[in-house]
Design a protein around this motif. Structure first.
Motif, mmCIF file in Angstrom:
data_model
loop_
_atom_site.group_PDB
_atom_site.id
_atom_site.type_symbol
_atom_site.label_atom_id
_atom_site.label_comp_id
_atom_site.label_asym_id
_atom_site.label_seq_id
_atom_site.Cartn_x
_atom_site.Cartn_y
_atom_site.Cartn_z
ATOM 1 N N LYS A 1 -3.751 -1.165 -3.667
ATOM 2 C CA LYS A 1 -3.454 -1.836 -2.422
ATOM 3 C C LYS A 1 -3.697 -1.220 -1.223
ATOM 4 O O LYS A 1 -4.322 -1.693 -0.522
ATOM 5 C CB LYS A 1 -1.945 -2.563 -2.478
ATOM 6 N N ASP A 16 0.883 -1.117 -0.167
ATOM 7 C CA ASP A 16 -0.189 0.149 0.173
ATOM 8 C C ASP A 16 0.794 1.310 0.148
ATOM 9 O O ASP A 16 2.059 1.141 0.594
ATOM 10 C CB ASP A 16 -0.970 0.177 1.250
ATOM 11 N N GLU A 65 -7.399 -1.179 -1.086
ATOM 12 C CA GLU A 65 -7.888 -2.308 -0.367
ATOM 13 C C GLU A 65 -7.630 -2.408 1.033
ATOM 14 O O GLU A 65 -8.436 -3.021 1.751
ATOM 15 C CB GLU A 65 -7.031 -3.775 -0.941
ATOM 16 N N TYR A 66 -6.679 -1.963 1.781
ATOM 17 C CA TYR A 66 -6.419 -2.161 3.084
ATOM 18 C C TYR A 66 -7.315 -1.025 3.969
ATOM 19 O O TYR A 66 -7.629 -1.249 5.031
ATOM 20 C CB TYR A 66 -4.997 -1.710 3.230
#
Length: 142
Positions: free
Chosen positions: A100, A84, A103-104
């Motif tokens: 990423k 990330d 996503e996190y």
């Protein structure tokens, strides 16, 4: 009185070199007696300046196209990083985030660390790291 349009052409100077000129004419018809007044203006310097301006604009357009291409490549690299990544401005507002990271963390764009509801320890680390980065330091930790 009839006004003819202006036009540009090249003429030979008496010493043999070419010069750019603008020619303007006016026709006056008085009782079937036609009179023509012509003005020839040397526009060589103006044409040279116009050429320089046009060349600068062409270079700027090429530079802009190159910047867009480089930006697209950079964003592609950022979005395909296996970890990330997000970027904040000097006011701690997030303005760039990769897939990423989304996503996190969900979308961080436009948010500050304070508005994300993170724990106090993580918040302090983020603020410290952001401060170091804004001073030109590299952070080599997670």
């Amino acid at each position: 009185m009839e006004v003819q349009p202006r036009y540009e052409t090249q003429l030979k100077h008496k010493d043999g070199h070419s010069i750019d000129v603008e020619i303007s004419t006016v026709s006056i018809n008085e009782k079937e007696n036609l009179k023509v007044i012509g003005i020839i203006r040397d526009i060589t310097e103006r044409k040279k300046k116009d050429e320089k301006i046009n060349e600068a604009l062409r270079r700027a357009e090429l530079s802009e196209a190159e910047l867009k291409k480089n930006k697209a490549v950079l964003l592609s690299v950022i979005n395909n990083l296996p970890f990330d990544l997000w970027v904040r401005d000097k006011n701690q507002v997030c303005f760039l985030q990769n897939a990423k990271s989304i996503e996190y963390w969900g979308s961080l764009i436009g948010n500050t660390p304070e508005s994300q509801g993170i724990d106090n320890e993580t918040y302090k680390v983020w603020i410290s790291n952001n401060s170091k980065v804004l001073k030109g330091q590299t952070i080599n930790e997670e």
